[in-house]
Design an enzyme around this catalytic site. Sequence first.
Site, PDB file in Angstrom:
ATOM      1  N   ARG A   1       0.884  -1.268  -0.098  1.00 51.05           N
ATOM      2  CA  ARG A   1      -0.110  -0.045  -0.184  1.00 51.05           C
ATOM      3  C   ARG A   1       0.771   1.408  -0.100  1.00 51.05           C
ATOM      4  O   ARG A   1       0.591   2.057  -0.710  1.00 51.05           O
ATOM      5  CB  ARG A   1      -1.024  -0.136   1.275  1.00 51.05           C
ATOM      6  CG  ARG A   1      -1.661   1.435   1.332  1.00 51.05           C
ATOM      7  CD  ARG A   1      -2.910   1.397   2.288  1.00 51.05           C
ATOM      8  NE  ARG A   1      -2.660   0.553   3.606  1.00 51.05           N
ATOM      9  CZ  ARG A   1      -1.885   0.783   4.409  1.00 51.05           C
ATOM     10  NH1 ARG A   1      -1.060   1.971   4.491  1.00 51.05           N
ATOM     11  NH2 ARG A   1      -2.039  -0.133   5.444  1.00 51.05           N
TER      12      ARG A   1
ATOM     13  N   TYR B   1     -16.616  16.624 -15.450  1.00 53.30           N
ATOM     14  CA  TYR B   1     -17.009  15.394 -15.565  1.00 53.30           C
ATOM     15  C   TYR B   1     -18.283  15.036 -14.458  1.00 53.30           C
ATOM     16  O   TYR B   1     -17.993  15.766 -13.407  1.00 53.30           O
ATOM     17  CB  TYR B   1     -15.830  14.444 -15.300  1.00 53.30           C
ATOM     18  CG  TYR B   1     -15.894  12.956 -15.074  1.00 53.30           C
ATOM     19  CD1 TYR B   1     -16.472  12.354 -16.166  1.00 53.30           C
ATOM     20  CD2 TYR B   1     -16.117  12.146 -13.856  1.00 53.30           C
ATOM     21  CE1 TYR B   1     -16.952  10.939 -16.247  1.00 53.30           C
ATOM     22  CE2 TYR B   1     -16.420  10.919 -13.647  1.00 53.30           C
ATOM     23  CZ  TYR B   1     -16.706  10.288 -14.957  1.00 53.30           C
ATOM     24  OH  TYR B   1     -17.049   8.789 -14.739  1.00 53.30           O
TER      25      TYR B   1
ATOM     26  N   ASP C   1      -7.829  18.750 -15.182  1.00 57.06           N
ATOM     27  CA  ASP C   1      -8.203  17.313 -15.414  1.00 57.06           C
ATOM     28  C   ASP C   1      -7.841  17.233 -16.782  1.00 57.06           C
ATOM     29  O   ASP C   1      -8.356  17.790 -17.558  1.00 57.06           O
ATOM     30  CB  ASP C   1      -9.590  17.047 -15.257  1.00 57.06           C
ATOM     31  CG  ASP C   1      -9.840  15.660 -15.451  1.00 57.06           C
ATOM     32  OD1 ASP C   1      -9.279  14.999 -16.134  1.00 57.06           O
ATOM     33  OD2 ASP C   1     -11.008  15.126 -14.868  1.00 57.06           O
TER      34      ASP C   1
ATOM     35  N   LYS D   1      -8.778   6.137 -19.231  1.00 54.32           N
ATOM     36  CA  LYS D   1      -9.249   6.457 -20.658  1.00 54.32           C
ATOM     37  C   LYS D   1      -8.188   6.480 -21.686  1.00 54.32           C
ATOM     38  O   LYS D   1      -7.598   5.293 -21.843  1.00 54.32           O
ATOM     39  CB  LYS D   1      -9.831   8.026 -20.617  1.00 54.32           C
ATOM     40  CG  LYS D   1     -10.731   8.208 -19.330  1.00 54.32           C
ATOM     41  CD  LYS D   1     -12.254   7.252 -19.425  1.00 54.32           C
ATOM     42  CE  LYS D   1     -12.841   7.310 -18.278  1.00 54.32           C
ATOM     43  NZ  LYS D   1     -13.336   8.607 -17.630  1.00 54.32           N
TER      44      LYS D   1
HETATM   45  C1  LIG Z   1     -13.811   9.029 -16.378  1.00 51.35           C
HETATM   46  C2  LIG Z   1     -13.076  10.440 -15.942  1.00 51.35           C
HETATM   47  C3  LIG Z   1     -13.096  10.699 -14.775  1.00 51.35           C
HETATM   48  C4  LIG Z   1     -13.289   9.569 -13.640  1.00 51.35           C
HETATM   49  O1  LIG Z   1     -12.042   8.724 -13.567  1.00 51.35           O
HETATM   50  P1  LIG Z   1     -12.654   7.217 -13.243  1.00 51.35           P
HETATM   51  O2  LIG Z   1     -11.357   6.487 -13.547  1.00 51.35           O
HETATM   52  O3  LIG Z   1     -13.908   6.647 -13.911  1.00 51.35           O
HETATM   53  O4  LIG Z   1     -12.897   7.179 -11.713  1.00 51.35           O
HETATM   54  C5  LIG Z   1     -12.478  12.013 -14.305  1.00 51.35           C
HETATM   55  N1  LIG Z   1     -12.453  13.155 -15.302  1.00 51.35           N
HETATM   56  C6  LIG Z   1     -12.743  12.715 -16.317  1.00 51.35           C
HETATM   57  C7  LIG Z   1     -12.579  14.104 -17.582  1.00 51.35           C
HETATM   58  C8  LIG Z   1     -13.250  11.615 -16.985  1.00 51.35           C
HETATM   59  O5  LIG Z   1     -13.614  11.098 -18.348  1.00 51.35           O
END
Ligand SMILES: *Cc1c(COP(=O)(O)O)cnc(C)c1O
Length: 378
Positions: free
Chosen positions: A46, A98, A170, A195
């Site tokens: 961890r 998001y 982000d 993603k």
């Molecule tokens: C999918 C996504 C998230 C969240 O990520 P997870 O891996 O699903 O928790 C945050 N920001 C954006 C722009 C996303 O597309």
Amino acid sequence: MRFETKAIHVGQPPDPSTGATVLPIHLSSTFTQEAPCVHKGFDYSRSGNPTRKALEECLAALEEGAAAAAFASGLAAETAILSQLQPGDRVVTTPHVYGGTYRLLEKIFRPWGLEVEYVPDVSINAFQTHLKNGAKLVWVETPTNPMLSIIDLAELAKVAHGANALLVVDNTFASPYFQRPIALGADFVIHSTTKYLGGHSDVVGGAVITARSKLMEGIRFYQNAAGAVPGPFECWLTLRGMKTLGIRMERHQSNALEIATRLLKHPKVERVVYPGLDCHPGYLVAKRQMSGFSGMVSVVLRGNSQDATKVLKRLKVFSLAESLGGVESLAELPALMTHASIPAKVRNDLGIVDGLIRLSIGIEHVEDLWEDLKQALE
Ligand SMILES: *Cc1c(COP(=O)(O)O)cnc(C)c1O
């Protein structure tokens, strides 16, 4: 070292104990010590794991940051940053985030005591006005989801720092291949590595990258103390995906530009949103701060919103699915799927009308993608 080379090599030299060219998946939860507290840098998985460390080093290099911390999901990474704040602190953000980020802010952190303010449009002047009362963090995405609005990051960093706030970006939609927010002044970059970075729709993960090592101290403490860490196999899959990020992003973008251009001329289509089209209001800023426009395209059809559902059901190559950034093309209806957690009124004000279709353009042959869209529209 240039981007594509870093993606393949940083953090992943041949294994010194065996010569293995590919990074091993270190499943061990514990590490044998020579004497109490005398070890090779790892004691418990961890707190730190060699496969995770390789991923973190590579992510920091790709984002041109000082350090990175990997998390079990994008939302766990976001939670790590928000947990650095105290009740009563202010976060200035936009409703163009998001859906899960909006839910995290409204349902978890607002009840906990965070003050959250939403800047309705993404102009720098609007941010400046909302920052008059100060803030601890400014939190944005660009391109935004799913309206693909563009925020001028260099300008926003100046305004945020002028108000003594740190800037969080982000960078999930652009990926570090096309946009590096830290070089533009951001203090934190976050990713859903689920993603484009992972890129194959087979692993969920997240990351925080900081501009300075000092900012990583609190994040690193939180990572170990709260424990939302990714497993070694998830780290390894993400790293494997990242090796081909450059060539994948090039194809995502060329396919997306071609599809967006053709959709624009289709009689059934009312509106196409893609930052790489010169009719997009953010085109010039996008061209300046990104080296490419990524693979996300949003489309509004003529007629009523039920038509969008019909089109989605008829697609054969595109999967009707949430998420984005994988090699396979996906299509979804944000109002009913990814953005259902945002109230209808807020959604409509943002332009997320019920008939808006969001496409994640994959790296299949562009003619197969176009034929699929064409038959579904007719
Ligand atoms: C999918 C996504 C998230 C969240 O990520 P997870 O891996 O699903 O928790 C945050 N920001 C954006 C722009 C996303 O597309």
